[in-house]
Design an enzyme around this catalytic site. Structure first.
Site, short mmCIF file in Angstrom:
data_model
loop_
_atom_site.label_atom_id
_atom_site.label_comp_id
_atom_site.label_asym_id
_atom_site.label_seq_id
_atom_site.Cartn_x
_atom_site.Cartn_y
_atom_site.Cartn_z
N ASN A 162 -10.53 -2.52 -6.52
CA ASN A 162 -9.67 -1.64 -7.33
C ASN A 162 -10.24 -1.37 -8.73
OD1 ASN A 162 -6.49 -2.85 -5.99
ND2 ASN A 162 -7.71 -1.08 -5.40
N ASP A 200 0.83 -1.21 0.00
CA ASP A 200 0.00 0.00 0.00
C ASP A 200 0.87 1.26 0.00
OD1 ASP A 200 -2.31 1.47 0.04
OD2 ASP A 200 -2.60 1.32 2.20
N ARG A 224 -5.17 -1.95 8.41
CA ARG A 224 -6.38 -2.60 7.92
C ARG A 224 -6.03 -3.87 7.16
NH1 ARG A 224 -7.85 2.64 6.42
NH2 ARG A 224 -6.91 2.43 4.36
N ARG A 266 -11.37 2.20 -9.50
CA ARG A 266 -10.45 3.35 -9.65
C ARG A 266 -10.58 3.96 -11.05
NH1 ARG A 266 -4.98 2.49 -6.14
NH2 ARG A 266 -6.07 2.02 -4.22
N ARG A 269 -0.39 9.34 -9.74
CA ARG A 269 -0.43 8.06 -9.01
C ARG A 269 0.28 6.93 -9.78
NH1 ARG A 269 -3.93 7.41 -5.09
NH2 ARG A 269 -4.16 5.23 -5.65
N HIS A 301 2.89 3.57 -8.97
CA HIS A 301 2.77 2.15 -9.31
C HIS A 301 4.01 1.66 -10.07
CE1 HIS A 301 -1.15 2.19 -7.68
NE2 HIS A 301 -1.71 2.87 -8.65
C1 FPP Z 1 -1.59 0.27 -3.42
O1 FPP Z 1 -1.19 1.60 -3.47
C2 FPP Z 1 -1.12 -0.52 -4.52
C3 FPP Z 1 -1.91 -1.13 -5.46
C4 FPP Z 1 -3.38 -0.97 -5.50
C5 FPP Z 1 -1.35 -1.94 -6.54
C6 FPP Z 1 -0.06 -2.65 -6.27
C7 FPP Z 1 0.56 -2.82 -7.58
C8 FPP Z 1 1.88 -2.73 -7.87
C9 FPP Z 1 2.90 -2.56 -6.81
C10 FPP Z 1 2.36 -2.76 -9.26
C11 FPP Z 1 1.89 -3.88 -10.15
C12 FPP Z 1 2.13 -5.22 -9.61
C13 FPP Z 1 2.75 -6.26 -10.20
C14 FPP Z 1 2.72 -7.58 -9.54
C15 FPP Z 1 3.50 -6.14 -11.47
P1 FPP Z 1 -2.34 2.69 -3.52
O2 FPP Z 1 -2.52 3.08 -4.93
O3 FPP Z 1 -3.57 2.20 -2.85
O4 FPP Z 1 -1.68 3.84 -2.71
P2 FPP Z 1 -2.43 4.96 -1.84
O5 FPP Z 1 -3.08 4.24 -0.70
O6 FPP Z 1 -1.32 5.83 -1.40
O7 FPP Z 1 -3.41 5.63 -2.74
#
Ligand code: FPP
Length: 246
Positions: free
Chosen positions: A69, A21, A195, A72, A34, A38
């Site tokens: 997700n 996260d 969480r 989004r 954002r 990623h």
């Molecule tokens: C959470 O950060 C992260 C995700 C919803 C996606 C995780 C994906 C990756 C790390 C990249 C792709 C994965 C692979 C396996 C190639 P958030 O966007 O919820 O962050 P925030 O809470 O700060 O908004």
């Protein structure tokens, strides 16, 4: 600073699960979109997978995309899918070199065609590897997983394959996406949020929970080592007393 050799002397978690996260906030802190978070999250995925394999973890499960997700913005969903496809293509060789078997949990048939196809291909091409099992949770939600399991079990009851009084934990386990995985020993969540967010609700019944205050793109080898040392210093009693364990 601990070395991997020192860590290996203690009990390692057999199954480590991670809620990655904080990609969005990491990018925002830098005044970027954002999706930039990623992209940098992928680097942390790569490093963590490699470190876990080196360390000798049996199963690593990463929460890459939840059922929620999908809500989004389209640009973000498209970027995550693009990163998934690109990573799968790019990492096949490395997975094989490190003897890592890829696995996926979740409603993966709901992924875009290209991502679904690439995923199945890499799962197949790494299927004979005997080292770490890397499981990606994609379009995964624990409630959806449990709902599907209940539906499947009910259908078997209706067709007289299972009788209701025989339904036990093993039968429930065998109808989950994680049927071939052991229970989670250690669950890490980054970004300072405390969480579970609908991740592996059944499988974390006795997991140790570890929350760390860094955003996922910053999660490093040292953070992984600290989480495992912390885990090794806990007493897992599974409902028993300390005296019973000794
Ligand atoms: C959470 O950060 C992260 C995700 C919803 C996606 C995780 C994906 C990756 C790390 C990249 C792709 C994965 C692979 C396996 C190639 P958030 O966007 O919820 O962050 P925030 O809470 O700060 O908004």
């Amino acid at each position: 600073m601990y070395t991997f050799e020192e860590l290996k002397k203690g009990a390692l978690p057999k199954h480590l699960a991670i809620i990655m996260d904080g990609n969005g906030r990491w990018a925002k802190q830098r005044g970027k979109l954002r999706v930039f978070g990623h992209e940098n999250g992928v680097k942390a995925v790569r490093e963590t997978v490699e470190n876990c394999a080196k360390l000798g973890i049996d199963c690593l499960t990463l929460y890459a995309f939840s059922t929620e997700n999908w809500n989004r913005p389209k640009l973000e969903v498209d970027t995550l899918m693009r990163l998934l496809v690109a990573s799968l293509k790019k990492e096949l060789k490395t997975l094989n070199k490190n003897n890592i078997r890829l696995n996926a949990i979740g409603n993966i048939s709901s992924l875009p065609k290209k991502a679904h196809k690439e995923l199945l291909e890499v799962i197949e091409k790494t299927g004979k590897n005997t080292g770490m099992t890397l499981t990606l949770a994609l379009s995964y939600g624990a409630r959806e997983e449990l709902k599907t399991a209940v539906q499947q079990i009910c259908a078997k009851v209706k067709n007289n394959i299972i009788s209701p009084e025989n339904i036990d934990e093993t039968i429930i386990n065998n109808h989950l996406y994680t049927q071939n995985l052991p229970d989670v020993d250690l669950l890490i969540r980054t970004s300072g949020e405390h969480r579970i967010s609908n991740f592996l609700l059944w499988q974390i019944a006795y997991a140790e929970l570890y929350f760390i205050d860094v955003f996922w793109p910053d999660f490093s080898e040292q953070h992984l080592v600290e989480a495992i040392i912390n885990y090794q210093n806990r007493e897992r009693r599974f409902g028993k007393t300390s005296e019973q364990l000794n």
